[in-house]
Design a protein around this motif. Structure first.
Motif, PDB file in Angstrom:
ATOM      1  N   LEU A  15      75.936  15.354  47.940  1.00 38.09           N
ATOM      2  CA  LEU A  15      76.353  16.588  48.585  1.00 38.09           C
ATOM      3  C   LEU A  15      75.220  17.152  49.429  1.00 38.09           C
ATOM      4  CD1 LEU A  15      78.636  18.670  48.836  1.00 38.09           C
ATOM      5  CD2 LEU A  15      77.647  19.849  46.888  1.00 38.09           C
ATOM      6  N   SER A  16      74.021  17.174  48.905  1.00 39.05           N
ATOM      7  CA  SER A  16      72.888  17.719  49.645  1.00 39.05           C
ATOM      8  C   SER A  16      72.568  16.880  50.864  1.00 39.05           C
ATOM      9  CB  SER A  16      71.644  17.786  48.746  1.00 39.05           C
ATOM     10  OG  SER A  16      71.847  18.719  47.721  1.00 39.05           O
ATOM     11  N   ALA A  17      72.704  15.572  50.736  1.00 40.70           N
ATOM     12  CA  ALA A  17      72.364  14.688  51.840  1.00 40.70           C
ATOM     13  C   ALA A  17      73.361  14.774  52.979  1.00 40.70           C
ATOM     14  CB  ALA A  17      72.280  13.242  51.339  1.00 40.70           C
ATOM     15  N   SER A  18      74.633  14.999  52.653  1.00 37.27           N
ATOM     16  CA  SER A  18      75.651  14.943  53.690  1.00 37.27           C
ATOM     17  C   SER A  18      76.086  16.304  54.201  1.00 37.27           C
ATOM     18  CB  SER A  18      76.872  14.194  53.162  1.00 37.27           C
ATOM     19  OG  SER A  18      77.446  14.899  52.090  1.00 37.27           O
ATOM     20  N   ALA A  19      75.855  17.349  53.442  1.00 37.40           N
ATOM     21  CA  ALA A  19      76.353  18.671  53.826  1.00 37.40           C
ATOM     22  C   ALA A  19      75.327  19.431  54.641  1.00 37.40           C
ATOM     23  CB  ALA A  19      76.717  19.476  52.580  1.00 37.40           C
ATOM     24  N   THR A  65      89.154  22.385  38.171  1.00 38.51           N
ATOM     25  CA  THR A  65      89.402  20.940  38.185  1.00 38.51           C
ATOM     26  C   THR A  65      89.232  20.390  39.590  1.00 38.51           C
ATOM     27  OG1 THR A  65      90.898  21.107  36.303  1.00 38.51           O
ATOM     28  CG2 THR A  65      91.105  19.146  37.687  1.00 38.51           C
ATOM     29  N   GLU A  66      89.744  21.108  40.574  1.00 34.08           N
ATOM     30  CA  GLU A  66      89.610  20.688  41.968  1.00 34.08           C
ATOM     31  C   GLU A  66      88.147  20.662  42.394  1.00 34.08           C
ATOM     32  OE1 GLU A  66      91.037  19.135  45.480  1.00 34.08           O
ATOM     33  OE2 GLU A  66      92.112  19.467  43.606  1.00 34.08           O
ATOM     34  N   LEU A  67      87.369  21.649  41.955  1.00 33.63           N
ATOM     35  CA  LEU A  67      85.939  21.664  42.252  1.00 33.63           C
ATOM     36  C   LEU A  67      85.276  20.398  41.719  1.00 33.63           C
ATOM     37  CD1 LEU A  67      83.217  23.005  43.101  1.00 33.63           C
ATOM     38  CD2 LEU A  67      83.206  24.074  40.843  1.00 33.63           C
ATOM     39  N   LEU A  68      85.547  20.063  40.473  1.00 36.45           N
ATOM     40  CA  LEU A  68      84.935  18.880  39.877  1.00 36.45           C
ATOM     41  C   LEU A  68      85.372  17.605  40.588  1.00 36.45           C
ATOM     42  CD1 LEU A  68      85.106  19.810  36.096  1.00 36.45           C
ATOM     43  CD2 LEU A  68      83.118  19.837  37.610  1.00 36.45           C
ATOM     44  N   LYS A  69      86.642  17.526  40.953  1.00 37.17           N
ATOM     45  CA  LYS A  69      87.122  16.351  41.696  1.00 37.17           C
ATOM     46  C   LYS A  69      86.384  16.222  43.020  1.00 37.17           C
ATOM     47  CE  LYS A  69      91.827  16.129  39.889  1.00 37.17           C
ATOM     48  NZ  LYS A  69      93.249  16.329  40.231  1.00 37.17           N
ATOM     49  N   ASN A  70      86.217  17.341  43.723  1.00 34.97           N
ATOM     50  CA  ASN A  70      85.525  17.314  45.010  1.00 34.97           C
ATOM     51  C   ASN A  70      84.059  16.929  44.856  1.00 34.97           C
ATOM     52  OD1 ASN A  70      87.762  18.008  46.565  1.00 34.97           O
ATOM     53  ND2 ASN A  70      87.377  20.190  46.360  1.00 34.97           N
ATOM     54  N   LYS A  77      85.943  12.399  51.710  1.00 33.71           N
ATOM     55  CA  LYS A  77      86.217  13.568  52.548  1.00 33.71           C
ATOM     56  C   LYS A  77      85.172  13.721  53.634  1.00 33.71           C
ATOM     57  CE  LYS A  77      88.768  16.170  49.203  1.00 33.71           C
ATOM     58  NZ  LYS A  77      89.289  17.451  48.904  1.00 33.71           N
ATOM     59  N   LYS A  78      85.614  14.241  54.770  1.00 27.05           N
ATOM     60  CA  LYS A  78      84.681  14.571  55.837  1.00 27.05           C
ATOM     61  C   LYS A  78      83.881  15.791  55.404  1.00 27.05           C
ATOM     62  CE  LYS A  78      87.885  13.085  59.396  1.00 27.05           C
ATOM     63  NZ  LYS A  78      88.711  13.529  60.524  1.00 27.05           N
ATOM     64  N   ASP A  79      82.662  15.917  55.920  1.00 28.29           N
ATOM     65  CA  ASP A  79      81.801  17.038  55.550  1.00 28.29           C
ATOM     66  C   ASP A  79      82.484  18.383  55.750  1.00 28.29           C
ATOM     67  OD1 ASP A  79      79.809  15.297  54.867  1.00 28.29           O
ATOM     68  OD2 ASP A  79      78.578  15.674  56.645  1.00 28.29           O
ATOM     69  N   GLU A  80      83.185  18.552  56.887  1.00 25.89           N
ATOM     70  CA  GLU A  80      83.793  19.848  57.182  1.00 25.89           C
ATOM     71  C   GLU A  80      84.996  20.154  56.294  1.00 25.89           C
ATOM     72  OE1 GLU A  80      85.349  16.808  60.173  1.00 25.89           O
ATOM     73  OE2 GLU A  80      83.388  17.397  59.451  1.00 25.89           O
ATOM     74  N   ASP A  81      85.563  19.131  55.624  1.00 26.94           N
ATOM     75  CA  ASP A  81      86.712  19.327  54.738  1.00 26.94           C
ATOM     76  C   ASP A  81      86.317  19.478  53.273  1.00 26.94           C
ATOM     77  OD1 ASP A  81      88.423  19.100  56.895  1.00 26.94           O
ATOM     78  OD2 ASP A  81      88.666  16.935  56.637  1.00 26.94           O
ATOM     79  N   ARG A  82      85.045  19.268  52.984  1.00 24.02           N
ATOM     80  CA  ARG A  82      84.581  19.267  51.601  1.00 24.02           C
ATOM     81  C   ARG A  82      84.417  20.683  51.075  1.00 24.02           C
ATOM     82  NH1 ARG A  82      80.192  16.338  52.128  1.00 24.02           N
ATOM     83  NH2 ARG A  82      81.356  14.438  51.842  1.00 24.02           N
ATOM     84  N   ILE A  83      84.866  20.910  49.870  1.00 21.32           N
ATOM     85  CA  ILE A  83      84.625  22.163  49.159  1.00 21.32           C
ATOM     86  C   ILE A  83      83.990  21.765  47.838  1.00 21.32           C
ATOM     87  CG2 ILE A  83      85.665  24.159  48.039  1.00 21.32           C
ATOM     88  CD1 ILE A  83      87.862  24.042  50.129  1.00 21.32           C
ATOM     89  N   PRO A  84      82.822  22.180  47.546  1.00 21.60           N
ATOM     90  CA  PRO A  84      81.999  23.134  48.281  1.00 21.60           C
ATOM     91  C   PRO A  84      81.353  22.485  49.506  1.00 21.60           C
ATOM     92  CG  PRO A  84      80.801  22.373  46.374  1.00 21.60           C
ATOM     93  CD  PRO A  84      82.178  21.765  46.295  1.00 21.60           C
ATOM     94  N   GLN A  85      81.027  23.304  50.481  1.00 21.86           N
ATOM     95  CA  GLN A  85      80.418  22.839  51.721  1.00 21.86           C
ATOM     96  C   GLN A  85      78.951  22.465  51.525  1.00 21.86           C
ATOM     97  OE1 GLN A  85      81.498  22.543  55.133  1.00 21.86           O
ATOM     98  NE2 GLN A  85      83.473  22.412  54.120  1.00 21.86           N
ATOM     99  N   GLU A  88      74.412  25.086  47.733  1.00 19.32           N
ATOM    100  CA  GLU A  88      74.203  26.481  47.367  1.00 19.32           C
ATOM    101  C   GLU A  88      75.381  27.010  46.546  1.00 19.32           C
ATOM    102  OE1 GLU A  88      71.184  28.191  48.075  1.00 19.32           O
ATOM    103  OE2 GLU A  88      70.795  26.077  48.411  1.00 19.32           O
ATOM    104  N   GLU A  89      76.597  26.602  46.891  1.00 21.62           N
ATOM    105  CA  GLU A  89      77.774  27.038  46.128  1.00 21.62           C
ATOM    106  C   GLU A  89      77.762  26.432  44.727  1.00 21.62           C
ATOM    107  OE1 GLU A  89      82.642  27.010  46.193  1.00 21.62           O
ATOM    108  OE2 GLU A  89      81.578  26.419  47.996  1.00 21.62           O
ATOM    109  N   VAL A  90      77.314  25.199  44.619  1.00 20.72           N
ATOM    110  CA  VAL A  90      77.213  24.570  43.298  1.00 20.72           C
ATOM    111  C   VAL A  90      76.221  25.329  42.436  1.00 20.72           C
ATOM    112  CG1 VAL A  90      76.602  22.450  42.064  1.00 20.72           C
ATOM    113  CG2 VAL A  90      77.865  22.310  44.215  1.00 20.72           C
ATOM    114  N   LYS A  91      75.076  25.696  43.023  1.00 20.82           N
ATOM    115  CA  LYS A  91      74.081  26.469  42.276  1.00 20.82           C
ATOM    116  C   LYS A  91      74.659  27.808  41.835  1.00 20.82           C
ATOM    117  CE  LYS A  91      70.550  26.515  45.090  1.00 20.82           C
ATOM    118  NZ  LYS A  91      69.244  26.492  45.772  1.00 20.82           N
TER     119      LYS A  91
END
Length: 129
Positions: A15-19, A65-70, A77-85, A88-91
């Motif tokens: 996530l950090s590398a791609s977002a 559950t959706e957060l964990l799946k993402n 997923k493309k970077d712009e479609d990923r949640i969390p983006q 920082e949101e994970v933290k």
């Protein structure tokens, strides 16, 4: 809880590398952990604003559950479609869980995750040492 933490931390590198490297959450200006407007733990500030959004987004089992799946499936997923983006949101999600643990005693009691939260709020990072 432990499984959630492991999944989040295991996905952090991808996530950090791609977002985006921006230190904002939910598009709110000055909302990074090191922002003077963040004010973690107070009823005013960008931290409070972001926490309200986060709590609403993940208030249901389905949302969590959706957060964990993402977090687990970052490649599909493309970077712009990923949640969390960004991470920082994970933290923020982890910090809110730890904060709740301090309130209800599920963080292991005296001390608990308090030191982790204090380091995050202070902007302390291993990379800076």
């Amino acid at each position: 809880s432990v499984l959630c933490l492991l999944v989040m931390l295991g996905s952090a590198a991808a996530l950090s590398a791609s977002a985006s490297s921006a230190k904002t959450i939910y598009g709110i200006p000055n909302s990074g952990w090191s922002s003077p407007e963040w004010n973690w733990g107070y009823a005013v500030g960008t931290g409070h604003d972001c926490a309200a959004i986060c709590r609403q987004m993940y208030s249901t089992k389905e949302g969590r559950t959706e957060l964990l799946k993402n977090l687990y499936d970052t490649a599909s997923k493309k970077d712009e479609d990923r949640i969390p983006q960004n991470f920082e949101e994970v933290k923020l999600t982890l910090a809110l869980a730890w904060q709740r643990g301090r309130w209800d005693g599920s963080d292991g009691g005296r001390g608990g995750y308090g030191q982790v939260l204090a380091a995050m709020a202070g902007g302390d990072r291993d990379e800076q040492r």
